[in-house]
Write an enzyme that holds these catalytic residues in place. Structure first.
Site, PDB file in Angstrom:
ATOM      1  CB  SER A  60      55.099-131.616-143.340  1.00 58.32           C
ATOM      2  OG  SER A  60      54.257-130.494-143.412  1.00 58.32           O
TER       3      SER A  60
HETATM    4  N1  SAH Z   1      55.109-126.262-145.314  1.00 56.91           N
HETATM    5  C1  SAH Z   1      55.496-126.006-143.950  1.00 56.91           C
HETATM    6  C2  SAH Z   1      54.513-126.623-142.994  1.00 56.91           C
HETATM    7  C3  SAH Z   1      54.159-125.668-141.916  1.00 56.91           C
HETATM    8  S1  SAH Z   1      52.737-126.099-140.970  1.00 56.91           S
HETATM    9  C4  SAH Z   1      56.934-126.442-143.712  1.00 56.91           C
HETATM   10  O1  SAH Z   1      57.495-127.088-144.583  1.00 56.91           O
HETATM   11  O2  SAH Z   1      57.488-126.106-142.668  1.00 56.91           O
HETATM   12  C5  SAH Z   1      51.478-125.168-141.780  1.00 56.91           C
HETATM   13  C6  SAH Z   1      51.652-123.678-141.838  1.00 56.91           C
HETATM   14  O3  SAH Z   1      50.442-123.150-142.380  1.00 56.91           O
HETATM   15  C7  SAH Z   1      51.856-122.992-140.492  1.00 56.91           C
HETATM   16  O4  SAH Z   1      53.034-122.244-140.542  1.00 56.91           O
HETATM   17  C8  SAH Z   1      50.624-122.096-140.357  1.00 56.91           C
HETATM   18  O5  SAH Z   1      50.883-120.870-139.719  1.00 56.91           O
HETATM   19  C9  SAH Z   1      50.217-121.878-141.796  1.00 56.91           C
HETATM   20  N2  SAH Z   1      48.832-121.489-142.015  1.00 56.91           N
HETATM   21  C10 SAH Z   1      47.712-121.954-141.404  1.00 56.91           C
HETATM   22  N3  SAH Z   1      46.616-121.350-141.889  1.00 56.91           N
HETATM   23  C11 SAH Z   1      47.050-120.463-142.840  1.00 56.91           C
HETATM   24  C12 SAH Z   1      46.404-119.531-143.705  1.00 56.91           C
HETATM   25  N4  SAH Z   1      45.066-119.363-143.704  1.00 56.91           N
HETATM   26  N5  SAH Z   1      47.167-118.805-144.541  1.00 56.91           N
HETATM   27  C13 SAH Z   1      48.517-118.936-144.569  1.00 56.91           C
HETATM   28  N6  SAH Z   1      49.189-119.804-143.793  1.00 56.91           N
HETATM   29  C14 SAH Z   1      48.466-120.553-142.926  1.00 56.91           C
END
Ligand code: SAH
Length: 210
Positions: A60
């Site tokens: 993000s």
């Molecule tokens: N907080 C992260 C943002 C990553 S984008 C950072 O700082 O890099 C969102 C993430 O949520 C992705 O890696 C995706 O795989 C994960 N995600 C999506 N659905 C999910 C679920 N049901 N359970 C766990 N993770 C999930």
């Protein structure tokens, strides 16, 4: 490229865009965001933009990380936090420096493994990671004082609400095409919902990737 000046410029920009918490700004200034992306992208790590981390997922943009963290800490110190979507681990690292304990779940195993390595290098010891579907929360570690979801569901999963302790807050983007940053607080009178900025997150998906 990862110089103090570049980081300072980012913090200044976040301040101009309404991030007021000096604690949050300080942690963003001191967290090496370039460690959370591939080397080829490292020179862009202190721009206020989201960056690809593989598997169609993104780290993000710093503004949204700061905004969600600020909303989480709004009503005072926070002890136990659940993060849904570890991704690169950057938001996890920011949270770990501001709260007592972070439990973070990620459904894509290779992303989780990379994040684990980075968090270890930074010696952040108050973090627990799990390869799981965060849509059902993390029952055995509940209740939480805060839950931060970094992937957007169409509607708020009821398990997340159930795992919020008294006074606890859920910070979550909600919606399909148009998403809004939503905060649900468990008050003595029940659940209170507030809607904030329009945002763009990857969707919350069920099922695991190994
Ligand atoms: N907080 C992260 C943002 C990553 S984008 C950072 O700082 O890099 C969102 C993430 O949520 C992705 O890696 C995706 O795989 C994960 N995600 C999506 N659905 C999910 C679920 N049901 N359970 C766990 N993770 C999930």
């Amino acid at each position: 490229m990862t110089s103090q000046r570049t980081r300072e410029r980012l913090v200044q920009r976040l301040r101009e865009q309404g991030i007021a918490s000096s604690d949050v700004l300080e942690v963003i200034r001191n967290t090496p965001r370039h460690m959370f992306v591939d080397e080829a992208l490292a020179q862009r790590a202190y721009e206020d933009s989201s960056l690809p981390i593989g598997y169609s997922q993104t780290l993000s943009q710093p503004w949204i990380v700061a905004r969600m963290t600020e909303l989480l800490l709004d009503s005072g110190p926070v002890e136990r936090v659940l993060e849904i979507g570890t991704g690169s681990g950057y938001q996890t690292a920011v949270l770990a420096q501001l709260v007592g304990q972070v439990c973070s779940v990620e459904r894509i195993r290779p992303l989780q493994e990379k994040a684990r390595k980075r968090l270890r290098e930074l010696r952040l010891k108050n973090v627990q990671l799990k390869h799981a579907d965060g849509g059902v929360g993390w029952e055995s570690e509940a209740p939480f004082d805060g839950i931060v979801a970094t992937a957007a569901p169409e509607v708020i999963p009821p398990d997340l609400l159930a795992q919020l302790g008294p006074g606890g807050r859920l910070i979550i983007p909600v919606g399909v095409d148009t998403q809004y940053l939503t905060v649900v607080t468990r008050t003595a009178a029940g659940l209170e919902t507030e809607t904030f900025d329009e945002v763009r997150f990857v969707p919350l998906r069920s099922g695991l990737v190994r």
